[in-house]
Write a protein that holds these residues in place. Structure first.
Motif, short mmCIF file in Angstrom:
data_model
loop_
_atom_site.label_atom_id
_atom_site.label_comp_id
_atom_site.label_asym_id
_atom_site.label_seq_id
_atom_site.Cartn_x
_atom_site.Cartn_y
_atom_site.Cartn_z
N ALA A 168 13.02 -15.97 -42.35
CA ALA A 168 11.86 -16.49 -41.65
C ALA A 168 10.71 -15.54 -41.93
O ALA A 168 10.84 -14.33 -41.74
N ALA A 169 9.57 -16.08 -42.38
CA ALA A 169 8.50 -15.24 -42.92
C ALA A 169 7.37 -14.96 -41.94
O ALA A 169 6.65 -13.98 -42.10
N ALA A 170 7.16 -15.79 -40.93
CA ALA A 170 5.97 -15.69 -40.09
C ALA A 170 5.99 -14.44 -39.21
O ALA A 170 7.03 -14.06 -38.68
N GLY A 171 4.82 -13.83 -39.06
CA GLY A 171 4.68 -12.68 -38.17
C GLY A 171 5.35 -11.44 -38.72
O GLY A 171 4.76 -10.64 -39.43
N PHE A 182 18.64 -9.50 -38.90
CA PHE A 182 17.84 -8.34 -39.27
C PHE A 182 16.36 -8.65 -39.15
O PHE A 182 15.92 -9.78 -39.41
N GLN A 183 15.60 -7.62 -38.76
CA GLN A 183 14.15 -7.71 -38.63
C GLN A 183 13.52 -6.62 -39.47
O GLN A 183 13.96 -5.47 -39.46
N LEU A 184 12.48 -6.98 -40.23
CA LEU A 184 11.86 -6.02 -41.14
C LEU A 184 10.93 -5.07 -40.37
O LEU A 184 10.03 -5.50 -39.64
N GLY A 208 2.27 -9.32 -38.66
CA GLY A 208 2.67 -8.06 -38.06
C GLY A 208 3.15 -8.17 -36.63
O GLY A 208 3.50 -7.17 -36.00
N ARG A 209 3.17 -9.41 -36.09
CA ARG A 209 3.62 -9.58 -34.71
C ARG A 209 4.59 -10.75 -34.66
O ARG A 209 4.26 -11.87 -35.06
N LEU A 210 5.77 -10.51 -34.14
CA LEU A 210 6.78 -11.54 -34.04
C LEU A 210 6.58 -12.32 -32.75
O LEU A 210 6.58 -11.76 -31.67
#
Length: 285
Positions: A168-171, A182-184, A208-210
């Motif tokens: 998932a690419a957004a935020g 996993f979260q980048l 930059g914000r999930l």
């Protein structure tokens, strides 16, 4: 929560007085089902295009569908006008059979079963390279058997992890594997352990914000709200994808559509099987 009364696949109901209209497009073995919703209320649903739909994606370029014959694109009234007297909503783009599709800005990305990846822009497909077993795509990210890749202007670049089942690419980018979510951040950080089958995030999130995000195993649906991940619900049917509008919409592999309301989830059987993906498009009148 008990399932709502079933509605026929071609039946529509209209809610008067609502300014926002959301349609959730569900990819299934019989085609793409368009589900009209107002918040958690299902207004009806119909088969938008008959095909073997393997993936569906939405963005500025339009609504893209990966099928076992072609990549279809609905770019709006302009695209329909080029279809001639037939007035077909979805037009073929010349890609051929595709296993996954994504919309990245004004471009469409697609992958074949053999792992060939290409970018569609200005009516032409441009090869980006070949990967091993592309499972899912979102934005410019690809989940493959060899990890996460990012689609650059004319090539593909490895972006970490040894393998991935979804992205998932957004935020803030997210990825799932057979071992965890996993979260980048400073590299790929472990959020939860488990054999995850999907991950999704609200495309309206700022870079930059999930924002709202969900990920699921066969048994548990995880949700991200207000900066924290938590277990949203135990599943009686595994969820294959989540879409975002005024509320959250989820769909199971065997075609049960769910909308999150103040008192829990409302359900509707769509009458389709082999569901693979869902995406929402909201318009304001």
């Amino acid at each position: 929560m008990p399932a709502d009364e079933d509605i026929g696949i071609d039946e529509k109901r209209v809610y008067d007085g609502d300014e926002r209209e959301t349609t959730v497009y569900v990819a299934a073995s019989t085609g793409v089902v368009a589900v009209s919703v107002v918040e958690e209320r299902v207004g009806g649903f119909e088969l938008a295009v008959r095909c073997t739909a393997r993936d569906v994606a939405s963005g500025p370029a339009g609504l893209a569908v990966a099928t076992d014959d072609a990549v279809l694109l609905d770019a709006g009234d302009g695209a329909r006008s080029t279809a001639g007297d037939s007035g077909e909503r979805f037009v073929e783009t010349g890609f051929g059979a595709a296993s996954a599709v994504a919309v990245h800005g004004d471009d469409v990305l697609a992958a074949t079963d053999d792992g060939a990846v290409a970018r569609y822009r200005d009516g032409e497909w441009r090869d980006l390279g070949e990967l091993t077993a592309v499972a899912r795509m979102d934005g410019d990210l690809l989940a493959t058997a060899d990890g996460v890749y990012r689609a650059l202007e004319g090539s593909l670049r490895h972006a970490g992890l040894a393998s991935a089942t979804d992205v998932a690419a957004a935020g803030v980018p997210l990825a799932t594997t057979s071992e965890g979510l996993f979260q980048l951040g400073n590299g790929w950080m472990d959020v939860a352990d488990g054999d995850f089958r999907f991950v999704a995030s609200d495309p309206g999130a700022a870079d930059g914000r999930l924002g709202r995000a969900h990920a699921g195993t066969d048994d548990v649906l995880y949700a991200h709200h207000d900066g924290d991940w938590s277990t949203a619900t135990q599943l009686d049917r595994p969820i294959v994808d989540v879409a975002y509008g005024d509320t959250v919409y989820a769909v199971s592999e065997d075609g049960r559509f769910a909308a999150e309301g103040p008192d829990g989830w409302r359900h509707q059987e769509l009458g389709v099987r082999d569901v693979t993906a869902a995406v929402a498009r909201t318009t304001t009148e």
